[in-house]
Design a protein around this motif. Structure first.
Motif, PDB file in Angstrom:
ATOM      1  N   GLU A  18     -35.101  -7.712 -13.960  1.00 16.96           N
ATOM      2  CA  GLU A  18     -33.899  -7.562 -14.776  1.00 16.96           C
ATOM      3  C   GLU A  18     -32.945  -6.501 -14.245  1.00 16.96           C
ATOM      4  N   PHE A  19     -33.332  -5.752 -13.232  1.00 12.79           N
ATOM      5  CA  PHE A  19     -32.464  -4.665 -12.759  1.00 12.79           C
ATOM      6  C   PHE A  19     -31.077  -5.166 -12.418  1.00 12.79           C
ATOM      7  N   ALA A  20     -31.036  -6.237 -11.624  1.00  6.98           N
ATOM      8  CA  ALA A  20     -29.732  -6.739 -11.210  1.00  6.98           C
ATOM      9  C   ALA A  20     -29.032  -7.502 -12.319  1.00  6.98           C
ATOM     10  N   TYR A 204     -29.721 -11.736  -6.305  1.00  9.23           N
ATOM     11  CA  TYR A 204     -29.620 -10.616  -7.240  1.00  9.23           C
ATOM     12  C   TYR A 204     -28.669 -10.947  -8.388  1.00  9.23           C
ATOM     13  N   GLY A 205     -28.502 -12.224  -8.677  1.00  9.35           N
ATOM     14  CA  GLY A 205     -27.594 -12.608  -9.743  1.00  9.35           C
ATOM     15  C   GLY A 205     -26.152 -12.280  -9.423  1.00  9.35           C
ATOM     16  N   ASN A 206     -25.816 -12.248  -8.132  1.00  4.17           N
ATOM     17  CA  ASN A 206     -24.472 -11.919  -7.653  1.00  4.17           C
ATOM     18  C   ASN A 206     -24.000 -10.536  -8.082  1.00  4.17           C
ATOM     19  N   LYS A 207     -24.955  -9.653  -8.383  1.00  7.29           N
ATOM     20  CA  LYS A 207     -24.651  -8.248  -8.595  1.00  7.29           C
ATOM     21  C   LYS A 207     -24.735  -7.531  -7.251  1.00  7.29           C
ATOM     22  N   ARG A 210     -27.943  -4.138  -5.314  1.00  8.17           N
ATOM     23  CA  ARG A 210     -29.024  -4.148  -4.341  1.00  8.17           C
ATOM     24  C   ARG A 210     -28.450  -4.651  -3.023  1.00  8.17           C
ATOM     25  N   VAL A 211     -29.161  -4.422  -1.935  1.00  8.10           N
ATOM     26  CA  VAL A 211     -28.563  -4.663  -0.620  1.00  8.10           C
ATOM     27  C   VAL A 211     -29.008  -5.991  -0.032  1.00  8.10           C
ATOM     28  N   CYS A 212     -28.162  -6.553   0.827  1.00  4.27           N
ATOM     29  CA  CYS A 212     -28.451  -7.806   1.504  1.00  4.27           C
ATOM     30  C   CYS A 212     -28.174  -7.639   3.001  1.00  4.27           C
ATOM     31  N   ARG A 213     -28.271  -8.721   3.753  1.00  2.00           N
ATOM     32  CA  ARG A 213     -28.101  -8.640   5.207  1.00  2.00           C
ATOM     33  C   ARG A 213     -26.731  -8.077   5.582  1.00  2.00           C
ATOM     34  N   GLU A 214     -25.700  -8.504   4.861  1.00  5.75           N
ATOM     35  CA  GLU A 214     -24.348  -8.041   5.187  1.00  5.75           C
ATOM     36  C   GLU A 214     -24.175  -6.551   4.920  1.00  5.75           C
ATOM     37  N   THR A 215     -24.894  -6.036   3.932  1.00  2.00           N
ATOM     38  CA  THR A 215     -24.881  -4.594   3.690  1.00  2.00           C
ATOM     39  C   THR A 215     -25.405  -3.866   4.915  1.00  2.00           C
ATOM     40  N   ALA A 216     -26.509  -4.356   5.452  1.00  2.00           N
ATOM     41  CA  ALA A 216     -27.094  -3.734   6.645  1.00  2.00           C
ATOM     42  C   ALA A 216     -26.159  -3.841   7.836  1.00  2.00           C
ATOM     43  N   GLN A 217     -25.490  -4.981   7.983  1.00  2.00           N
ATOM     44  CA  GLN A 217     -24.555  -5.148   9.097  1.00  2.00           C
ATOM     45  C   GLN A 217     -23.398  -4.151   9.002  1.00  2.00           C
ATOM     46  N   ALA A 218     -22.848  -3.993   7.805  1.00  2.76           N
ATOM     47  CA  ALA A 218     -21.747  -3.048   7.628  1.00  2.76           C
ATOM     48  C   ALA A 218     -22.202  -1.617   7.869  1.00  2.76           C
TER      49      ALA A 218
END
Length: 461
Positions: A18-20, A204-207, A210-218
């Motif tokens: 439920e966090f996200a 993540y429910g489009n919240k 939390r981080v995803c691959r694109e977060t890491a790329q940026a």
């Protein structure tokens, strides 16, 4: 030693997913210690511990729930004291910190507690039965968060201890590692995260909390920029920009709202408790329209003078109080509920990372150039394209855009430091600035008191 900090009650474990979605996880009360075999009893419990990393980052040290955006900017020319006599505010504003400064200590504590939680996830998630896809996501999140925390620590404190386990005895006697070692570790963490994480925020429910691959790329693009690895900074930035997960907000209202279309990572905030709110607005805005008192922190003269005529950001990111006759920051505006979600990574920064990297490779104008990236940011602000046509002028143009676009998102001090401009800019901005003024924060005195291996203290303290 087999017990973990920041482990949560069974109610929290049940609410892990439920966090996200609705924040129930962090609304439960933490328990001091829970055995490892219970804390990681199944995949639901494992996710609770993953969520615990983000909870730790938001909660510990009073940094990412306000100070990161509102108080740390006092170090640079983007912020100034408004109506505050608080000693640790004044220390930052005068660049004369004591070794027990609450913000410096909070920044250290915040990141190391979060690193501890990430270490716990990395040590234990692989022991829990779950799908490979789910396990990779959790491991990727932990590698990213750990890498990000070390980036912040190394940028503000220089040499820092490298903790990669939950062993208290080992951690309590670590020495500070050279920045080159820490920087290589950060790159390794983020590279692993980029490989392991899924693309986009659908899981993540489009919240965006939390981080995803694109977060890491940026983040890889940012780190490569700081390392002056221009080619890889451009490569990673392009990967993030070209992803379907990377939107670009058409309006500044969309830039600032929670889960902004252009955000790649935000720090969660909720109104259910003062502990979960983002307090930045309370430090940056007047308490009411009628208040004749300035906010505690106001925009610095350097920032106010940086806006070009007609720049829409001057009224989108700043406002003016007729009661106190003061300009104030209007990026964090939920004074009542504190639900502004601080933007840690957003695509506008990534465009500017790529612009700087391209300029430094002499790709200044034309299609696929630095000018094209800078102009995308300027067009939204209602400004004409950049007149810069040389590498030096384009880098100056990027710094200008970073100053006004990313104001009060905790970039200015680090930008001045990494580009070697800090002493010249600060000498003009503050009468308290001296040639010998330190540009690193002090290692907290309490930490050195507990571990003498952290000596020597940073120069100037």
């Amino acid at each position: 030693m087999r017990y973990l900090r920041f482990i949560y009650t069974i109610a929290m474990l049940a609410a892990a997913g439920e966090f996200a979605a609705c924040n129930k996880l962090v609304e439960a009360t933490p328990v001091g210690r829970v055995p490892v075999e219970i804390a990681y009893v199944d995949s639901v419990a494992a996710e609770a511990n993953v969520n615990g990393m983000y909870y730790s980052l938001q909660q510990n040290g009073n940094i990412y729930n306000g100070g990161f955006y509102a108080i740390l900017p006092l170090l640079s020319d983007e912020a100034a004291i408004g109506n505050s006599s608080t000693s640790f505010y004044l220390e930052l504003a005068n660049n004369r910190l004591l070794t027990n400064n609450a913000i410096a200590s909070g920044l250290w504590t915040n990141n190391y507690k979060t690193i501890y939680q990430a270490n716990s996830v990395l040590e234990n998630v692989g022991k829990v039965p779950m799908s490979r896809e789910r396990m990779n996501r959790y491991l990727g999140e932990a590698h990213f968060v750990r890498g990000y925390c070390y980036f912040i620590l190394s940028q503000y404190f220089g040499k820092v201890p490298l903790s990669v386990s939950t062993d208290f005895k080992t951690n309590g006697s670590l020495s500070r590692s050279d920045t080159a070692v820490i920087n290589d570790f950060i790159m390794d963490e983020l590279t692993q995260a980029e490989t392991l994480l899924p693309g986009g925020f659908a899981g993540y429910g489009n919240k965006k909390i939390r981080v995803c691959r694109e977060t890491a790329q940026a983040m890889l693009a940012r780190v490569c920029l700081f390392r002056k690895d221009w080619a890889n900074a451009e490569t990673w930035a392009t990967k993030a920009i070209n992803s379907p997960a990377a939107g670009f907000a058409d309006t500044y209202e969309d830039v600032l709202k929670p889960n902004s279309p252009e955000s790649l990572w935000e720090i969660w905030a909720a109104s259910t408790s003062y502990a979960y709110r983002n307090s930045a607005a309370s430090m940056l805005m007047p308490s009411s329209p009628a208040s004749t008192f300035k906010p505690a922190v106001v925009p610095g003269a350097g920032l106010l003078n940086a806006f070009e005529a007609g720049d829409k950001r001057q009224t989108a990111y700043l406002a003016f109080s007729t009661s106190s006759q003061t300009s104030y920051v209007y990026k964090y505006r939920d004074l009542q509920n504190g639900m502004d979600q601080g933007k840690i990574l957003r695509i506008s920064e990534t465009y500017l990372v790529r612009a700087e990297a391209r300029a430094m490779q002499n790709n200044v104008t034309g299609s696929g150039s630095a000018a094209e990236d800078v102009d995308k940011i300027r067009a939204r602000a209602g400004l004409a394209g950049t007149p810069a046509t040389t590498r030096e002028a384009m880098v100056d143009a990027v710094m200008q855009e970073r100053f006004v676009e990313l104001m009060f998102e905790n970039h200015r001090w680090l930008d001045l430091k990494r580009t070697g401009r800090i002493r010249a800019v600060m000498a003009l901005a503050k009468p308290t600035w001296k040639p010998e003024t330190p540009i690193l924060l002090p290692v907290p005195a309490a930490e050195i008191g507990a571990n003498a291996n952290l000596l020597p203290q940073n120069e100037g303290y």
